[in-house]
Design an enzyme around this catalytic site. Structure first.
Site, short mmCIF file in Angstrom:
data_model
loop_
_atom_site.label_atom_id
_atom_site.label_comp_id
_atom_site.label_asym_id
_atom_site.label_seq_id
_atom_site.Cartn_x
_atom_site.Cartn_y
_atom_site.Cartn_z
N ASN A 1 1.84 1.69 -3.22
CA ASN A 1 2.67 0.57 -3.69
C ASN A 1 2.19 0.14 -5.05
OD1 ASN A 1 4.65 -0.41 -1.77
ND2 ASN A 1 2.86 -0.51 -0.41
N CYS B 1 -11.55 -9.58 -2.44
CA CYS B 1 -12.39 -8.51 -1.88
C CYS B 1 -13.41 -8.14 -2.93
CB CYS B 1 -11.52 -7.29 -1.53
SG CYS B 1 -12.44 -5.98 -0.69
N SER C 1 -10.24 3.80 5.64
CA SER C 1 -9.51 4.07 4.39
C SER C 1 -10.20 5.21 3.66
CB SER C 1 -9.50 2.80 3.53
OG SER C 1 -8.72 1.82 4.17
N LEU C 2 -9.80 6.43 3.99
CA LEU C 2 -10.46 7.60 3.42
C LEU C 2 -9.92 7.87 2.01
CD1 LEU C 2 -12.56 9.78 4.12
CD2 LEU C 2 -10.67 11.21 4.88
N HIS C 3 -8.66 8.13 1.89
CA HIS C 3 -7.93 8.22 0.61
C HIS C 3 -8.30 9.39 -0.30
CE1 HIS C 3 -6.28 4.43 1.72
NE2 HIS C 3 -7.30 3.70 1.39
N CYS D 1 -5.85 -0.87 -5.39
CA CYS D 1 -5.56 -2.03 -4.53
C CYS D 1 -5.53 -3.31 -5.34
CB CYS D 1 -6.63 -2.14 -3.44
SG CYS D 1 -6.48 -3.64 -2.44
N CYS E 1 -11.35 -1.33 -5.00
CA CYS E 1 -10.69 -0.03 -4.93
C CYS E 1 -9.62 -0.01 -6.02
CB CYS E 1 -10.06 0.20 -3.56
SG CYS E 1 -11.31 0.23 -2.27
N SER F 1 -9.57 -2.16 10.00
CA SER F 1 -9.57 -1.16 8.93
C SER F 1 -10.73 -1.42 7.98
CB SER F 1 -8.24 -1.23 8.17
OG SER F 1 -8.28 -0.39 7.05
N GLU G 1 -3.05 -14.42 2.59
CA GLU G 1 -1.75 -14.10 3.18
C GLU G 1 -1.86 -13.41 4.52
OE1 GLU G 1 0.90 -13.79 -0.84
OE2 GLU G 1 0.82 -12.08 0.50
N CYS H 1 1.42 -2.97 1.88
CA CYS H 1 -0.02 -2.78 1.73
C CYS H 1 -0.50 -3.01 0.32
CB CYS H 1 -0.38 -1.33 2.03
SG CYS H 1 -0.39 -0.96 3.73
N CYS I 1 -0.61 -8.50 10.47
CA CYS I 1 -1.62 -8.01 9.53
C CYS I 1 -2.43 -9.21 9.06
CB CYS I 1 -0.88 -7.32 8.38
SG CYS I 1 -1.95 -6.59 7.17
N GLY J 1 -9.15 -8.33 2.01
CA GLY J 1 -10.58 -8.34 2.28
C GLY J 1 -11.10 -7.16 3.07
N GLU J 2 -12.43 -7.02 3.06
CA GLU J 2 -13.10 -5.96 3.81
C GLU J 2 -13.71 -6.61 5.06
OE1 GLU J 2 -13.68 -2.55 4.09
OE2 GLU J 2 -14.81 -3.37 5.76
N1 SAH Z 1 -10.44 -3.54 3.14
C1 SAH Z 1 -9.95 -2.81 4.24
C2 SAH Z 1 -8.71 -3.42 4.88
C3 SAH Z 1 -7.66 -4.00 3.97
S1 SAH Z 1 -6.77 -2.87 2.95
C4 SAH Z 1 -9.69 -1.38 3.86
O1 SAH Z 1 -9.74 -1.06 2.67
O2 SAH Z 1 -9.48 -0.57 4.76
C5 SAH Z 1 -5.57 -2.19 4.10
C6 SAH Z 1 -5.03 -0.82 3.69
O3 SAH Z 1 -4.10 -0.94 2.61
C7 SAH Z 1 -6.11 0.12 3.23
O4 SAH Z 1 -5.98 1.40 3.77
C8 SAH Z 1 -5.87 0.13 1.74
O5 SAH Z 1 -6.45 1.23 1.18
C9 SAH Z 1 -4.37 0.09 1.66
N2 SAH Z 1 -3.87 -0.26 0.33
C10 SAH Z 1 -4.42 -1.11 -0.55
N3 SAH Z 1 -3.68 -1.18 -1.68
C11 SAH Z 1 -2.65 -0.34 -1.52
C12 SAH Z 1 -1.53 0.02 -2.35
N4 SAH Z 1 -1.34 -0.51 -3.55
N5 SAH Z 1 -0.64 0.90 -1.84
C13 SAH Z 1 -0.82 1.41 -0.60
N6 SAH Z 1 -1.83 1.12 0.21
C14 SAH Z 1 -2.76 0.24 -0.24
FE1 SF4 Z 2 -10.92 -4.30 -0.63
FE2 SF4 Z 2 -9.60 -2.72 1.13
FE3 SF4 Z 2 -8.51 -3.40 -1.25
FE4 SF4 Z 2 -10.56 -1.71 -1.18
S1 SF4 Z 2 -8.52 -1.35 -0.30
S2 SF4 Z 2 -10.32 -3.46 -2.62
S3 SF4 Z 2 -11.78 -2.54 0.48
S4 SF4 Z 2 -9.01 -4.78 0.42
#
Ligand code: SAH
Ligand code: SF4
Length: 428
Positions: free
Chosen positions: A357, A147, A278-280, A154, A151, A256, A127, A400, A140, A224-225
């Site tokens: 989300n 991926c 993506s520190l989190h 995600c 995470c 990212s 997408e 996201c 985006c 994806g990463e």
């Molecule tokens: N793989 C890369 C880029 C794609 S994810 C990465 O992880 O940075 C893009 C962003 O969306 C990241 O910061 C990810 O952590 C965030 N994201 C993924 N799932 C999410 C969710 N359910 N709610 C909010 N943000 C989310």
């Molecule tokens: Fe992959 Fe980014 Fe999702 Fe983590 S947050 S599973 S690295 S797409």
């Protein structure tokens, strides 16, 4: 110390990496024997023209012209390349094509956000999302189907199949977005290219100023990463930045990463775009749980790589993405530790707070709005910008980590079938 490398995360499935289509020197073979030019650099196009019979000088000149038509004017038909001899155009069309990812579905949100479900030639869905704002329009872009990184918050991380997108499939997303937005510069010769309603002021010039454009920024934040598909992402972004082509400034592109430390310096050196991380989480325990790559490259190592990121400065700050998960990473102490870490590593940083989300079966909830505001205030009062990202396109699942949610329902069975077939073929 426990060996965390071997820990598995309950509820997640190990993704199965699929081979990319059999690329032959960057070219995806097609059943009709023609070659798709999208994704190839000018030099490679010239080589292909030479192999097809042009002398070296002709090949170079034609490649330059064709490149301009492909990436600057966005034409998809050789017949429209008016500065190329009429007899030459069918010669090109017999041997080459100008591809785009197939559109399976296009959705438009009430807030202006658009989402496209796209399909690769070998049948994998991915997408892309376009988010218009008052002063910018952000595309985006996805770098992989699925991926490998799992995470926990995600949804993309729950997909079973993973395939790297090719250079053409990555840059093709930008081309397709420009097609859909009617955003290719129109010269007198290319009047059939479509118009942008209400934004015609600069169209006669044959080029756009960035403030007249809808699509101004690109974020590699789709599925994806990107740093696990480094070469293709780099080559695609080089095409996006090429002054003879899409000509988007590197300052308007953000990549990212979840923290693939060994590739970060190379990203700064070879691509030079803005970095988002993506520190989190700010403690090992929590980050190990929600961003499992942390078990391999820990927070200190990651932040040191950020401090060393080529090109980072106060004018080009690194964005730290921080998803707000209720009672998991959202306390006052977490906010204070985030500030301490950013200061300790002297990082030119801003923090993007992303409301989580939820998706069906997700193991977390979003923090309350009050908690998010308090977290933001603590970071902000320490002198670090910490805006809360407004969720966009929620009515079409465009936010996201939601990418592929709807598509998944439709195509999961299909992907599983393909996978089973693949396994069966391998077993034969
Ligand atoms: N793989 C890369 C880029 C794609 S994810 C990465 O992880 O940075 C893009 C962003 O969306 C990241 O910061 C990810 O952590 C965030 N994201 C993924 N799932 C999410 C969710 N359910 N709610 C909010 N943000 C989310
Ligand atoms: Fe992959 Fe980014 Fe999702 Fe983590 S947050 S599973 S690295 S797409």
């Amino acid at each position: 110390m426990a060996d965390t490398q071997l820990m598995t995360i309950p509820g997640h499935i190990d993704p199965v990496p699929l081979p990319r289509p059999d690329l032959v020197e960057g070219v995806t073979p097609r059943a009709d024997g023609r070659t798709d030019l999208i994704g190839l650099p000018k030099k490679r196009i010239a080589e292909l023209f030479a192999t097809a019979g042009l002398d070296a000088k002709q090949a170079k000149l034609r490649a330059k012209q064709v490149f301009h038509w492909l990436y600057h004017r966005g034409v998809t038909d050789f017949a429209e390349m008016t500065d190329i001899a009429k007899t030459m155009r069918p010669w090109l069309a017999e041997r080459f094509v100008i591809g785009r990812p197939e559109i399976v579905e296009a959705q438009h949100s009430t807030d202006g956000t658009r989402k496209w479900l796209l399909r690769t030639p070998d049948g994998h869905d991915f997408e892309m999302v376009f988010i218009p704002d008052a002063d910018r329009g952000t595309l985006c872009v996805s770098s992989q189907v699925g991926c490998t990184l799992n995470c926990r918050f995600c949804h993309t991380g729950t997909m079973r199949l993973v395939r790297n997108l090719t250079v053409g499939e990555i840059v093709g997303q930008v081309m397709l977005a420009r097609d859909s937005l009617g955003e290719w510069p129109k010269g007198g010769d290319a009047a059939a290219l479509g118009t942008r309603t209400g934004l015609d002021d600069d169209e006669d010039e044959g080029s756009y100023t960035s403030d007249g454009r809808l699509l101004t920024n690109i974020v590699m934040m789709g599925m994806g990463e990107p740093l696990y598909n480094f070469d293709n992402v780099r080559d695609a972004l080089k095409l996006v930045m090429d002054g003879d082509g899409l000509a988007l400034s590197k300052r308007r592109i953000t990549l990212s990463t979840s923290g693939v430390v060994p590739k970060m310096a190379q990203c700064g050196e070879e691509i030079g775009v803005n970095l988002a991380v993506s520190l989190h989480a700010v403690t090992k325990d929590v980050r190990d749980e929600i961003v499992p790559i942390n078990r391999k490259y820990g927070i200190e190592e990651l932040l040191q790589a950020c401090a060393d990121y080529p090109g980072a400065s106060n004018a080009r700050r690194i964005t730290f993405e921080y998803v707000m998960l209720k009672d998991k990473n959202d306390s006052d102490d977490d906010a204070r530790e985030l500030v301490r870490l950013i200061k300790h590593y002297k990082l030119p940083a801003k923090v993007n707070l992303i409301p989580f989300n939820p998706w069906p079966g997700a193991p977390y909830e979003c923090s309350t709005p009050e908690r998010i505001r308090r977290f933001s205030d603590i970071v902000f009062e320490a002198g670090i910008s910490a805006p809360v990202r407004t969720p966009r396109g929620r009515d079409i699942d465009a936010a996201c980590g939601q990418l592929k949610t709807a598509a998944e329902k439709k195509s999961r069975a299909e992907l599983d079938r393909l996978y089973e077939e693949k396994q069966a073929a391998l077993a034969d």
